[in-house]
Enzyme design. Structure first.
Site, PDB file in Angstrom:
ATOM      1  N   GLU A 166      24.836  41.719  -3.065  1.00 44.58           N
ATOM      2  CA  GLU A 166      25.924  41.225  -2.222  1.00 44.58           C
ATOM      3  C   GLU A 166      27.322  41.574  -2.735  1.00 44.58           C
ATOM      4  OE1 GLU A 166      25.260  37.061  -1.459  1.00 44.58           O
ATOM      5  OE2 GLU A 166      23.423  37.444  -0.357  1.00 44.58           O
ATOM      6  N   GLU A 351      16.890  38.617   1.461  1.00 49.66           N
ATOM      7  CA  GLU A 351      17.143  37.162   1.449  1.00 49.66           C
ATOM      8  C   GLU A 351      17.303  36.675   2.872  1.00 49.66           C
ATOM      9  OE1 GLU A 351      20.468  35.604  -0.809  1.00 49.66           O
ATOM     10  OE2 GLU A 351      19.991  36.926  -2.486  1.00 49.66           O
TER      11      GLU A 351
HETATM   12  O1  IFM Z   1      22.214  31.339  -3.205  1.00 48.15           O
HETATM   13  C1  IFM Z   1      22.768  32.457  -2.608  1.00 48.15           C
HETATM   14  C2  IFM Z   1      22.324  33.723  -3.310  1.00 48.15           C
HETATM   15  O2  IFM Z   1      22.645  33.701  -4.655  1.00 48.15           O
HETATM   16  C3  IFM Z   1      22.983  34.931  -2.703  1.00 48.15           C
HETATM   17  N1  IFM Z   1      22.809  34.941  -1.264  1.00 48.15           N
HETATM   18  C4  IFM Z   1      23.094  33.746  -0.543  1.00 48.15           C
HETATM   19  C5  IFM Z   1      22.376  32.563  -1.147  1.00 48.15           C
HETATM   20  C6  IFM Z   1      22.688  31.276  -0.376  1.00 48.15           C
HETATM   21  O3  IFM Z   1      24.049  31.010  -0.411  1.00 48.15           O
END
Ligand code: IFM
Length: 439
Positions: A166, A351
């Site tokens: 990210e 994710e």
């Molecule tokens: O917890 C985070 C993760 O570390 C990175 N992506 C988003 C998730 C939720 O906020």
């Protein structure tokens, strides 16, 4: 269709996994881990609520891997902690840290799971702060060195690896919005970091390739840009948001350029030689990871620095983060990769998940029906993409465990497994049970 029985409709080679990250679960008071920028940020801005203990995964990892296996997942996405491997300086390796990841990888493999490691999920060693952190391109070189160490040590234990998790969060959220470490609100810092974190990816990619790795990816988070209404000013504002949040990173990786609308405003903060560095950034990758959670509603707002928009949440059902449930955004971004960037790159949803205040029923079952539905709705979108012939290869539920949710500390629970942060007791939730029934 009942709950997650939708899982049965996926091709047999589709990989279901679950994801975590080092700082959020390991506990960096264990095993000689060094301090990261998150320890400092937590001390200054979060009343000391930090990841010193987190889920104590450092000591409970075998139990955690067993859960992943029991649920029927085929892969585990985790991250290496840079300060755990190199706590003091760039050369002194913490053997306890090295040993931890050896044991973790062995345990993953012993349980027939595929490891999906990430090299950087935000725990930058604190020593970089006084040198400018990610604003300094020397940090990119050091990251490439770290990547090489990991590759040399563990390449026989994994195939796929991601460089950065990210980059928008590492840069914009942390240097312009000030919500994540190091907590800056400075446009110039943010833009330098938006470029440097991509350069770090490119240099890491070179280091990994030089050591023979050939399944390298990067994980981008995307947020759907919804204009507040049809007013052309709001539509334009949503385009700018999209340029900064989403396209900045995907254009750089796949096209070796930055999107025009954002570049017009941000170019003056970039290093003079940014174009030649884009060549390093856009070296071909082998797979792409998409993290997707929600949409933003965008309104035009005149701002002195040219970032002429504000973000709101709309009226759709929300998670505990206040994030709207908008599954269509997931297929939108998968299709965008396929149509605009590469029609044959393997795509992984690295994710997807929700924070939910779990209800504990009288018989101690943690009922998180909203989370079950959240997964189901997003998985349906992936099925639609598969029907269109798009190469979506896997899906990782965020997250295996309730964990340290960054600036929110331990308040927001994303886990398939409930964690008691005092005793470290793990209790699978209904969403975990559902996955285990259908995988
Ligand atoms: O917890 C985070 C993760 O570390 C990175 N992506 C988003 C998730 C939720 O906020």
């Amino acid at each position: 269709m009942n709950n997650l029985s939708i899982l049965k409709k996926f091709p047999t080679d589709f990989i279901f996994g679950t994801a975590t990250s080092s700082y959020q679960i390991e506990g960096n008071s264990f095993g000689g881990c060094g301090k990261s920028i998150w320890d400092e940020f937590a001390k200054k801005r979060l009343k000391g609520v930090d990841g010193q203990k987190a889920c104590n995964h450092f000591n409970y990892f075998k139990e955690d891997i067993k859960f992943i296996k029991e649920a029927g997942f085929k892969a585990y996405r985790f991250s290496f902690s840079w300060p755990r491997i190199l706590p003091i300086d760039h050369n002194t390796i913490n053997t306890e840290g090295l040993d931890f990841y050896s044991r973790l990888l062995d345990e993953i493999l012993k349980n027939d799971l595929e490891p999906f490691p990430t090299l950087y999920h935000w725990d930058l060693p604190l020593r970089f702060s006084s040198l400018g952190g990610w604003e300094n391109q020397d940090t990119c070189k050091r990251f490439a060195d770290f990547s090489y160490i990991i590759s040399e040590k563990y390449s026989d234990k994994f195939q796929k690896i991601a460089t950065i998790n990210e980059p928008w969060c590492v840069s914009w959220l942390s240097h312009y919005l000030g919500e994540h470490a190091p907590g800056l609100t400075n446009l110039s810092s943010a833009v330098k970091t938006m470029h440097n974190i991509l350069l770090a990816h490119g240099m890491s990619l070179q280091a990994l390739r030089s050591n023979g790795n050939n399944e390298i990816g990067i994980v981008l988070n995307n947020e759907y840009p919804e204009p507040f209404n049809e007013d052309p000013k709001n539509i334009q504002a949503a385009k700018l948001f999209d340029n900064i949040y989403n396209r900045w990173f995907s254009d750089a990786i796949f096209k070796g350029s930055y999107p025009e609308l954002a570049l017009n405003i941000l170019e003056k903060y970039l290093p003079k030689n940014y174009n030649s560095q884009l060549k390093i950034i856009s070296h071909p990758i082998d797979w792409i990871g998409i993290n997707y959670y929600t949409r933003s509603v965008i309104k035009y707002l005149n701002a002195d620095d040219g970032i002429d928009y504000e973000c709101e949440r709309g009226s759709l059902k929300k998670t505990d983060m206040g994030w709207e449930l908008y599954p269509k955004g997931l297929s939108y971004f998968i299709e965008r990769i396929h149509q605009e960037y590469s029609d044959d790159i393997p795509i992984y949803v690295t994710e997807n998940g929700m924070a939910n205040n779990d209800q504990i029923s009288f018989n101690e079952v943690i009922e998180d029906q909203d989370r079950v539905e959240y997964f189901q709705l997003h998985l349906k979108e992936i099925l639609d993409c598969l029907k269109k012939g798009i190469q979506v290869k896997g899906y990782f539920a965020w997250s295996l465990l309730d964990n340290y949710e960054w600036a929110f500390g331990y308040e927001k629970r994303f886990g398939l497994i409930h964690v008691d942060f005092e005793t470290f007791k793990r209790t699978p939730k209904e969403s975990f049970n559902q996955f285990s029934k259908y995988l």
